[in-house]
Design an enzyme around this catalytic site. Structure first.
Site, PDB file in Angstrom:
ATOM      1  N   GLU A   1      -0.788   1.059   9.118  1.00 25.88           N
ATOM      2  CA  GLU A   1      -1.725   1.160   8.004  1.00 25.88           C
ATOM      3  C   GLU A   1      -2.545  -0.118   7.984  1.00 25.88           C
ATOM      4  O   GLU A   1      -2.008  -1.218   8.088  1.00 25.88           O
ATOM      5  CB  GLU A   1      -1.015   1.322   6.652  1.00 25.88           C
ATOM      6  CG  GLU A   1      -0.275   2.636   6.477  1.00 25.88           C
ATOM      7  CD  GLU A   1       0.416   2.746   5.122  1.00 25.88           C
ATOM      8  OE1 GLU A   1       0.016   2.018   4.180  1.00 25.88           O
ATOM      9  OE2 GLU A   1       1.360   3.552   5.005  1.00 25.88           O
TER      10      GLU A   1
ATOM     11  N   GLU B   1       8.392   3.296   4.479  1.00 27.01           N
ATOM     12  CA  GLU B   1       8.780   2.460   3.349  1.00 27.01           C
ATOM     13  C   GLU B   1      10.093   2.916   2.714  1.00 27.01           C
ATOM     14  O   GLU B   1      10.173   3.244   1.533  1.00 27.01           O
ATOM     15  CB  GLU B   1       7.653   2.418   2.319  1.00 27.01           C
ATOM     16  CG  GLU B   1       6.437   1.681   2.863  1.00 27.01           C
ATOM     17  CD  GLU B   1       5.265   1.652   1.922  1.00 27.01           C
ATOM     18  OE1 GLU B   1       4.618   0.597   1.810  1.00 27.01           O
ATOM     19  OE2 GLU B   1       4.961   2.686   1.302  1.00 27.01           O
TER      20      GLU B   1
END
Length: 961
Positions: free
Chosen positions: A487, A417
């Site tokens: 994820e 991220e």
């Protein structure tokens, strides 16, 4: 010697990775060269700003006798100095890169040490001082000499110190700043915990010893041979006695070997001998490649059944010892996990040794995340700013060089991220140039410009299926890449739901190569007054609450129901059969190993009681193969009732990670239907002069029709119940408003339903109570009828509900709730032994189970709906026996749902005088929308007409032991 006070705008806010540290190199646990651990008690002084103290403390002879003492490795905020801070992605300081606040907690650390006896002559050899992890920025002095400074919290840094050492009285001084320019690169959804949290070691470096070495151990699956070459910066010899290898560094040799994989982690012990030092090698032969659009190891595609693992201990934070790391690996192996993504930084290096030895695929992730820049549309993001590129390359190189010799590491990850930018491209190019033997991963760029894998987070089931079918679009490169969910299934609180539905997709489409559940462990901090603390419990002005508690393990490393469910979902063996069939289908779901290491057994059970058991002969199926195996004839003379075959696959012998008979997979095959309880309505309601109605064993209030007792067992507050204490997944994520069912339910007022009595009707063989159950301020409701009948000994309640008005959302639950004055032991026949909900039920086995009321509770760090046992045919507690038609969901607790809903920590819950029992016809699914998707439509509890029954009678209290 003079000392200089560094200004706050000096190295702390410099975007460079540091100065003075040696180039990165391979890490190894030990060699025959001397070493000295400097872990232990250090003197410590905390200042509120980076400039509050000068650096005279680093001088020899400085008196730190009045300083505090703290443990190293450790975090000072977990040892009574300051407080931890939790944020998910928001920076807890103004975003003004690379500058950080003047209010910058700074810890000065001092350690005085002597060299051990027989340390090599100081005039002969070198030595390095090694720091394996310091958050976030450190400056180091030894015996008054400034060695340099470094950033990169979860990465190793070494300094040459041989020329500075003395036999006794060495003074090591380290100044650690909580915030630095490096903090902008470490915004990783975890507690901000400053300190020296990994090992500090002094290593002797003999003359002529290797500064670095690279083990290349490939495997040719067609020939069954391995090729070994060890490159080193100095000449040496490599020996592997078991294989008869004795070659010079830089030479290659090919020979028959056993391959390394996560299922068969074959390691060969070797030695690298260079001038003055012998370094142990643990060699695993394996080859990773991308072919046919798939990630393959040793020629076979792999299916990742993984977890994301932050490092965590509830008392020590990220300062993990070897046994805690080993416990993590053993728990993973025992729960069928085969892969770890080291979110979001390289782990302690010893953890990778454990992955090599026990067998886990590893995505090794760089210490990089700049998630907070999303708040400003990624403006000024360091990964797209050339000034930061040296720091990014430093982090990439320190990861790769440290971990390159681990066979378990099969993928490098650029970070997490961090948006997109030129810095990521530079990292990817450097990694591929240095080590072309592993693919590169990064999730944050949908074009996959710099990656070899198409990776996503929290894509819902429908999108994952489209990707599996190749209908997802995107760039040409992306469409040609293998797919993983780096994820998925956000394991926050009760959940995650939908795991089995994801796994069916992974097993149906080759391109879908599995995923990694978020995440491994709840990051609760041990706090006696609260149970475990989470964000906001330390007075943080900016925090993200219990979003830090989203793991498959509770903070004390007890497996959650979600982890038990995951173990079942990712079983390495499929065991299936249809109702009444005399065969069971066995499927080997492993990628490399056959079934020879497993022993199979069967058990024939009637109404949950084992009648007979035995062994089952199953062929040693190769990976991917299936066979139909005949079951024995049902035992002669078996009692009548609901029957099941239960087939188990267990370890046939002890392994390094679990003992013989450890169950790795199981399946149940129904043989016959259950017997539905029947009650012939023969008893008549009798109205007494005392305002009481009796019907069989039931006693009722004549005015309200409320049940007050069954036999001599008092019952209170029986009524329809639609509310549950919202789970983290019910409450959902702010960016998914349509899935925030908890808010929608509260908006409708379902947490404060009102019960209006419309009629109490005493008929010839039935007592009927009519009610309307509805929330205040709304016109919708549930028309509800309770119909009581009895055969004189047993009491049957039939509940009928019809929704009225415009119900646009599903119900949380639908069933009845009542109170018992005493209840401790609980016995039931149905799903167990643990909790289960409509989309978290794979691990629930039909059987006879027993517990206490207290042990039925699941201790989620933030209290929420928990503890339901699903598919219950009958239950006994508090002197009552309850049978369901159809089977029901059972919950019992010593507090009300409303009290559970209001609690923020486990210590808020105190036992009352009543045990509250829920018998549910249905509950809404769980999902994982605390960050991921909500429950699939088939798990929605829709507001529609429903009818369900319970039969009550008295029963002896179950044993509580």
């Amino acid at each position: 010697m003079s000392f200089h006070t560094h200004t706050h705008t000096d190295y702390v806010q410099d975007v460079s990775p540091g100065s003075g540290a040696l180039p990165p190199r391979a890490w190894y646990a030990s060699s025959d060269a001397k070493s000295l651990s400097l872990n232990g008690n250090w003197r410590f002084r905390l200042s509120s700003t980076a400039d509050a103290e000068d650096d005279s403390f680093a001088a020899e002879g400085y008196d730190a006798g009045d300083w505090a003492q703290i443990a190293v490795p450790g975090h000072w905020v977990l040892q009574g100095h300051g407080s931890p801070i939790y944020t998910n992605h928001l920076y807890p300081f103004p975003v003004d890169p690379p500058r950080v606040p003047t209010e910058n907690p700074t810890g000065d650390h001092l350690r005085v040490f002597d060299l051990p006896a027989h340390w090599p002559d100081l005039a002969e050899g070198g030595a390095v001082l090694r720091f394996d992890g310091v958050e976030s920025c450190a400056r180091v002095w030894l015996n008054g000499t400034d060695l340099g400074e470094f950033k990169g919290s979860r990465l190793p840094h070494e300094f040459a110190v041989g020329h500075l050492l003395k036999a006794a009285g060495n003074v090591l001084a380290v100044r650690v700043h909580q915030w630095s320019a490096g903090s902008y690169l470490e915004d990783q959804d975890q507690w901000w915990l400053p300190g020296i949290f990994r090992d500090v070691t002094l290593l002797h470096r003999p003359a002529g010893a290797a500064l670095d070495f690279f083990v290349h151990a490939s495997y040719d699956h067609l020939a069954g041979t391995g090729t070994l070459r060890v490159d080193s910066d100095v000449d040496g010899r490599v020996t592997v006695s078991e294989l008869g290898i004795d070659i010079a560094t830089g030479e290659s040799v090919t020979m028959p070997v056993e391959a390394w994989s996560a299922e068969t982690p074959r390691l060969y012990e070797g030695t690298l001998a260079t001038g003055g030092e012998r370094v142990p090698l643990r060699i695993g032969f394996r080859t990773v490649d991308l072919s046919d659009g798939l990630i393959k190891v040793n020629g076979r595609p792999v299916l990742f059944k993984g977890v994301n693992r932050h490092e965590w201990h509830p008392e020590r934070g990220r300062a993990l010892d070897l046994e805690t790391m080993r416990e993590d690996v053993l728990l993973m192996k025992r729960h069928n996990v085969n892969a770890v993504r080291t979110s979001h930084y390289p782990p302690h290096p010893a953890f990778l040794d454990l992955c090599d030895a026990y067998g886990l695929w590893v995505i090794d992730e760089c210490d990089l995340e700049t998630h907070g820049f999303t708040e400003q549309g990624w403006r000024d993001n360091p990964v797209d700013d050339d000034r930061w590129t040296p720091a990014l390359l430093d982090r990439a190189s320190r990861m790769v060089e440290r971990d390159k010799n681990h066979p378990s590491v099969v993928i490098w990850s650029l970070g997490n991220e961090a948006g997109t930018g030129r810095g990521l491209t530079a990292m990817a190019e450097w990694i591929k140039d240095r080590d072309s033997s592993r693919p590169v991963h990064y999730e944050g760029d949908p074009t996959c410009r710099d990656t070899d894998i198409y990776s996503r987070m929290y894509a819902d089931h429908a999108e994952v299926e489209r990707i599996g079918r190749g209908l997802d679009g995107g760039t040409l490169k992306r469409r040609q890449l293998p797919f993983i969910l780096c994820e998925f299934a956000h394991a926050m609180g009760n959940g995650p739901g939908g795991l089995a539905d994801y796994q069916r997709l992974f097993e149906s489409y080759d391109r879908l190569q599995g995923g990694f559940v978020w995440e491994w462990i709840d990051h609760g901090i041990a706090y006696p007054e609260l149970g475990f603390a989470y964000g906001g419990d330390f007075g943080e002005e900016l925090h993200d609450g219990n979003f830090v508690c989203d793991g498959l393990l509770f903070p004390d490393r007890r497996p959650s129901p979600g982890f038990v469910e995951y173990k079942k979902v990712i079983e390495p063996v499929g065991i299936t059969g249809a109702f009444g069939e005399a065969t069971v289908r066995i499927t080997n779901k492993q990628d490399f190993a056959d079934l020879s290491a497993l022993a199979f057994s069967w058990s024939y059970e009637v109404d949950g009681e084992p009648v007979e058991s035995g062994t089952l002969a199953v062929p040693g199926l190769a990976p991917g193969e299936s066979a139909d195996v005949k079951l024995p004839a049902p035992p002669a003379g078996a009692p009548a009732g609901e029957a099941h075959w239960t087939v188990r696959a267990a370890l046939a012998a002890d392994t390094p990670w679990a003992p013989k008979d450890h169950v790795v997979a199981w399946g149940q095959i129904p043989v016959s239907e259950r017997r539905v309880p029947t009650v012939t309505a023969t008893a008549r309601p009798a109205v007494g002069d005392n305002g009481v109605i009796t019907l069989g064993p039931g006693t009722f209030d004549a005015r309200t029709g409320a049940l007050t007792a069954v036999g001599d067992v008092p019952v209170s507050g029986l009524r329809l119940d639609v509310w549950r204490a919202t789970t983290d997944n019910d409450d959902g994520a702010p960016w998914q408003p349509d899935l925030r069912y908890g808010l929608l339910w509260r908006g409708l007022g379902l947490h404060r339903m009102r019960h209006r009595l419309d009629a109490v009707e005493s008929g010839e063989h039935a007592l009927t109570v009519r009610m309307r159950v509805a929330p205040a301020a709304r016109e919708l409701g549930l028309s509800t009828v309770y119909r009581w009948t009895s055969d004189g000994n047993r009491l049957r309640l039939t509940v009928s509900t019809v929704p009225e008005g415009d119900w646009t959302v599903p119900l949380p639950r639908l069933g009845i709730r009542f109170g018992l004055s005493t209840a401790d032991g609980v016995r039931w026949y149905g799903g167990g032994p643990g909790e289960a909900y409509p989309d978290t039920r794979m691990a629930s086995a039909v059987g006879r189970w027993q517990s206490t009321v207290d042990d039925l509770q699941t201790p989620y760090v933030r209290p929420q709906e928990n503890g339901a046992r699903i598919d219950v045919r009958w239950a006994e507690l508090g002197g009552l026996r309850i049978e369901g038609d159809p089977a029901f969901s059972l919950t019992a607790r010593r507090w009300t749902t409303e009290q559970l809903d209001a609690a923020t920590h486990l210590t808020d819950l105190t036992s009352g005088d009543t045990v509250w029992v829920n018998l549910d016809h249905g509950q809404h699914g769980i999902g994982s929308q605390s960050c991921g998707p909500g429950p699939l439509p088939q798990y929605h509890l829709r507001a529609e007409p429903a009818e369900f029954s319970f039969v009550f009678s008295t029963a002896p209290a179950p044993e509580t032991s």
